[in-house]
Design an enzyme around this catalytic site. Structure first.
Site, mmCIF file in Angstrom:
data_model
loop_
_atom_site.group_PDB
_atom_site.id
_atom_site.type_symbol
_atom_site.label_atom_id
_atom_site.label_comp_id
_atom_site.label_asym_id
_atom_site.label_seq_id
_atom_site.Cartn_x
_atom_site.Cartn_y
_atom_site.Cartn_z
ATOM 1 N N TYR A 445 66.526 -23.205 -71.821
ATOM 2 C CA TYR A 445 66.421 -22.440 -73.066
ATOM 3 C C TYR A 445 66.962 -23.206 -74.273
ATOM 4 O O TYR A 445 67.529 -24.274 -74.145
ATOM 5 C CB TYR A 445 67.019 -21.045 -72.948
ATOM 6 C CG TYR A 445 68.468 -20.867 -72.555
ATOM 7 C CD1 TYR A 445 69.410 -21.869 -72.648
ATOM 8 C CD2 TYR A 445 68.888 -19.612 -72.112
ATOM 9 C CE1 TYR A 445 70.728 -21.650 -72.305
ATOM 10 C CE2 TYR A 445 70.212 -19.377 -71.768
ATOM 11 C CZ TYR A 445 71.132 -20.408 -71.870
ATOM 12 O OH TYR A 445 72.436 -20.173 -71.539
ATOM 13 N N GLU A 446 66.681 -22.634 -75.451
ATOM 14 C CA GLU A 446 66.965 -23.281 -76.744
ATOM 15 C C GLU A 446 66.259 -24.629 -76.866
ATOM 16 O O GLU A 446 66.794 -25.582 -77.421
ATOM 17 C CB GLU A 446 68.481 -23.444 -76.959
ATOM 18 C CG GLU A 446 69.232 -22.139 -77.065
ATOM 19 C CD GLU A 446 68.682 -21.212 -78.135
ATOM 20 O OE1 GLU A 446 68.106 -21.688 -79.122
ATOM 21 O OE2 GLU A 446 68.799 -19.985 -77.962
ATOM 22 N N GLY A 447 65.036 -24.679 -76.358
ATOM 23 C CA GLY A 447 64.274 -25.916 -76.365
ATOM 24 C C GLY A 447 64.556 -26.692 -75.106
ATOM 25 O O GLY A 447 65.664 -27.178 -74.897
#
Length: 597
Positions: A445-447
């Protein structure tokens, strides 16, 4: 049982990442070292005494969806309120709205300690901090007056709503829609998935930051706007009022972070309110929402990197304690009675040292990134006689490395921790498995870390025409020169190995910049992930050396630095080969992926 490594954290902040010189230069006003130490000690105490005892319950019980909404694991709502009452949410936030305005470095260090106690718990506060930063930077004075102080105090929590079933890493396909109303508000309609802490019983209101598209918006990511959508509308006296038209439809059943509610959120289906449509308020300008959200996302990426560091530290502590107690066989040279503790066996000792080296290297990278963020603020840079743009570029360069390298080693170290435990590591009661289950989401997550590698190679290396990364590599060379010049026997082959790794980094950096300049993006991206790893390893080696040089005791840190240099940095040579020559073999092997069966 996890105990925050306050001494290592403080040493790394002051002597490696740059907090010590900044304090001496008065960059942060009257902030003194004794206050820094007190804050770190108290954050560590709260983690050990308040968060850690409830971590296992959070994992085994998990968040639950009831008719009244989402309920956190037993004790977690009260735990959050105690945490918020301590003022922790506003540690580095706007002092004008009740925050303490302290350096981001301190907040990041505290996040490590709370994540070490429970990553699931700390996820909620992290998002509230990020939302408050986004609102502070881009929100109108009217919105700030209503919401910001309560968000900074932690009285109200907040979320980030980006992902949809058809729009994950690429938000250009986002379909949640916003409709204008004559009173200046908007109505939001759509579905969001994977929303962390999207609903819960810890606070009386939850403030959602939601990306949506207006009917006349341009296509793709250029047509996305950001809206503040409260769970409860706010009355004139500032108290929560009528329920807004939004709700948690379901909770995801996940591999890990069970205590953290991961919600599917529905906006505007008419379940609440007098008419369908969740009432929202524009943050920033129409169609400029992604830029506003990136204020939140960039700091969130560093916060996720700290999750990797925290999990690695917790796994190392747990494995080390077990290895000292567990007895099996007789290690070479063992002269005690009966079987030897497994820590006496060379392979177990080697594994534990790899865990320690990776953890401390990743910690230094993340803290250095936080330092660059602090120094990029114009007022801080002016006091220090520096260049705000230089530090902004440094923060930009380090962010994808801090996020990716730290979360990768979080998974690796947690897996090694299970290995040290042997069969008991595979059994849930030891807690080693929980750490690996929790850690596995962080590289996603978060890229995803693959996206971080694309960002690093295509956007961050070319900053200032490539001169910034070249200058940074020059700083790493200076550390290697200092090690060589120290003539300390305890360093062993550190200088030689560090020089070699830096040469590998320099050569691959120039090769990638040349490919980008020639328009050969596919060739560059074929080696992006190995390059990101190479950069992280080299930085770890350099920062461990910097720590050892600053340690007058010349013992523990020096020995760990030497171990990392002589046992881990050799990998950079193999990574260089994959970067320089990997694109041809990748292209040649693509047909393998098309085979059926």
């Amino acid at each position: 049982m996890y105990k925050a490594p306050v001494e290592d954290i403080a040493f790394t902040l002051k002597h490696v990442a740059g907090l010590g010189p900044a304090l001496r230069a008065g960059v942060f006003g009257d902030l003194a070292e004794d206050l820094v130490d007190a804050i770190l000690e108290e954050a560590g105490r709260f983690s050990a005494e308040e968060i850690v005892p409830l971590a296992a319950k959070g994992d085994s019980q998990g968040a639950r969806l009831t008719e009244k909404g989402v309920v956190l694991p037993d004790g977690w709502a009260d735990l959050y309120r105690r945490w918020a009452e301590g003022g922790w949410n506003g540690l580095a936030l706007d002092a004008g709205f009740g925050g303490q305005g302290l350096p981001h470095m301190l907040n990041v260090a505290a996040l490590e300690m709370w994540n070490g106690g429970s990553m699931s718990f700390t996820l909620g506060p992290v998002l509230t901090m990020g939302a408050a930063e986004a609102l502070s930077a881009h929100g109108s004075d009217a919105l700030k007056a209503i919401y910001l102080e309560k968000m900074i105090s932690g009285e109200w929590m907040a979320t980030m709503n980006l992902t949809e079933p058809g729009a994950g890493s690429d938000l250009g396909g986002l379909r949640t829609r916003a409709e204008r109303r004559e009173d200046g508000s908007y109505r939001i309609f759509g579905q969001k998935i994977f929303i962390t802490w999207g609903d819960h019983d810890a606070t009386e209101n939850i403030i959602h930051l939601v990306l949506a598209r207006l009917p006349d918006a341009p296509a793709g990511s250029r047509g996305i706007s950001l809206f503040l959508v409260p769970k409860f509308l706010v009355k004139e006296d500032g108290a929560p009022g009528a329920r807004n038209d939004l709700h948690c439809h379901s909770l995801e059943h996940k591999l890990g972070i069970h205590g953290s509610p991961t919600c599917t959120m529905i906006y505007g289906d008419g379940k609440f309110g007098t008419e369908p449509g969740a009432i929202g308020y524009l943050i920033g300008e129409e169609n400029k929402g992604l830029a506003c959200m990136f204020t939140m996302m960039n700091n969130a990426r560093l916060a996720v990197g700290m999750q990797g560091v925290a999990i690695a530290e917790a796994a190392t502590q747990k494995a080390l304690a077990y290895a000292k107690e567990r007895r099996q066989g007789k290690a070479p040279g063992w002269s005690g009675e009966g079987m030897s503790p497994i820590i006496e066996h060379p392979d177990i000792a080697r594994t534990l040292l790899v865990m320690k080296a990776l953890t401390q290297g990743a910690r230094a990278i993340c803290y250095a990134c936080a330092h660059a963020i602090d120094m990029s603020h114009a007022e801080a840079s002016e006091v220090a006689g520096g260049d705000a743009r230089h530090f902004a570029d440094r923060a930009a360069l380090l962010t994808p490395i801090a996020k990716s390298f730290s979360t990768d080693i979080g998974v690796d170290v947690a897996s090694m921790g299970i290995q040290v435990h042997g069969g008991m590591g595979f059994i849930e009661e030891t807690g080693a498995a929980r750490l690996l289950r929790d850690a596995r989401i962080a590289p996603i997550y978060e890229g995803t870390n693959g996206i971080q590698a694309i960002d690093l190679v295509t956007r961050k290396l070319p900053l200032s025409g490539g001169d910034h990364v070249r200058g940074f590599i020059g700083e790493l060379k200076a550390i290697a020169v200092a090690v060589d010049a120290s003539n300390r026997p305890g360093f062993g082959q550190t200088a030689t190995r560090l020089f070699s790794a830096i040469r590998d980094l320099e050569e691959t950096t120039e090769w990638l910049l040349a490919r980008l300049a020639e328009g050969q993006q596919a060739q560059a991206l074929s080696g992006a992930t190995p390059y990101q790893r190479l950069f992280g390893l080299t930085l770890s080696g350099a920062y461990l050396a910097k720590a050892a040089l600053a340690d007058e005791a010349m013992s523990r840190r020096e020995a760990l630095c030497r171990f990392a240099a002589e046992n881990l940095l050799g990998e950079t040579s193999a990574l260089k080969g994959a970067i320089l020559g990997g694109s041809e073999s990748l292209a040649a092997a693509r047909n393998v992926l098309e085979e059926v069966g």
